[in-house]
Design a protein around this motif. Structure first.
Motif, PDB file in Angstrom:
ATOM      1  N   GLN A  17       0.909  -1.220  -0.169  1.00  0.00           N
ATOM      2  CA  GLN A  17       0.021   0.094   0.004  1.00  0.00           C
ATOM      3  C   GLN A  17       0.805   1.277  -0.004  1.00  0.00           C
ATOM      4  O   GLN A  17       1.734   1.199   0.789  1.00  0.00           O
ATOM      5  N   SER A  43      -2.962  -6.807  -9.640  1.00  0.00           N
ATOM      6  CA  SER A  43      -4.185  -5.840  -9.480  1.00  0.00           C
ATOM      7  C   SER A  43      -3.549  -4.421  -8.816  1.00  0.00           C
ATOM      8  O   SER A  43      -2.679  -4.484  -7.992  1.00  0.00           O
ATOM      9  N   ARG A  45      -5.671  -1.154  -6.804  1.00  0.00           N
ATOM     10  CA  ARG A  45      -6.875  -0.611  -6.155  1.00  0.00           C
ATOM     11  C   ARG A  45      -6.800   0.552  -5.523  1.00  0.00           C
ATOM     12  O   ARG A  45      -5.822   0.515  -4.630  1.00  0.00           O
ATOM     13  N   GLN A  46      -7.447   1.442  -5.793  1.00  0.00           N
ATOM     14  CA  GLN A  46      -7.491   2.936  -5.340  1.00  0.00           C
ATOM     15  C   GLN A  46      -8.147   2.690  -3.900  1.00  0.00           C
ATOM     16  O   GLN A  46      -9.200   2.232  -3.987  1.00  0.00           O
ATOM     17  N   MET A  47      -7.774   3.266  -2.875  1.00  0.00           N
ATOM     18  CA  MET A  47      -8.138   3.258  -1.503  1.00  0.00           C
ATOM     19  C   MET A  47      -8.552   4.482  -0.982  1.00  0.00           C
ATOM     20  O   MET A  47      -7.532   5.151   0.020  1.00  0.00           O
ATOM     21  N   VAL A  52      -3.106   3.645  -2.583  1.00  0.00           N
ATOM     22  CA  VAL A  52      -3.412   2.647  -3.712  1.00  0.00           C
ATOM     23  C   VAL A  52      -2.703   1.357  -3.135  1.00  0.00           C
ATOM     24  O   VAL A  52      -1.884   1.567  -2.400  1.00  0.00           O
ATOM     25  N   GLU A  53      -3.253   0.301  -3.591  1.00  0.00           N
ATOM     26  CA  GLU A  53      -2.787  -0.838  -3.016  1.00  0.00           C
ATOM     27  C   GLU A  53      -2.405  -1.532  -4.386  1.00  0.00           C
ATOM     28  O   GLU A  53      -3.165  -2.013  -5.303  1.00  0.00           O
ATOM     29  N   ARG A  55      -0.938  -5.306  -5.659  1.00  0.00           N
ATOM     30  CA  ARG A  55      -0.882  -6.695  -5.430  1.00  0.00           C
ATOM     31  C   ARG A  55       0.053  -7.314  -6.588  1.00  0.00           C
ATOM     32  O   ARG A  55      -0.059  -7.281  -7.861  1.00  0.00           O
TER      33      ARG A  55
END
Length: 60
Positions: A17, A43, A45-47, A52-53, A55
């Protein structure tokens, strides 16, 4: 600690993250460059705002 798991061949996934705030000097995830096995981005992913995360799959 993540570097020790990597050295032992025990990592199959990395979840990282990242925030947009600069905290100064932090500790590295790995104390060295990871050249093998290859990391594959699985992947993103916006948090919320500014986070951002990422993977990654660790190749065998």
């Amino acid at each position: 600690m993540a570097g020790q798991f990597h050295d032992a061949g025990l990592l199959d996934e990395l979840i990282i993250q990242i925030g947009s705030v600069t905290l100064g000097r932090g500790k590295q995830v790995f104390p060295r460059r990871v050249l093998s096995p290859i990391l594959r981005l699985v992947s993103v992913r916006q948090m919320g705002v500014g986070m951002v995360e990422l993977r990654y799959e660790v190749g065998k």
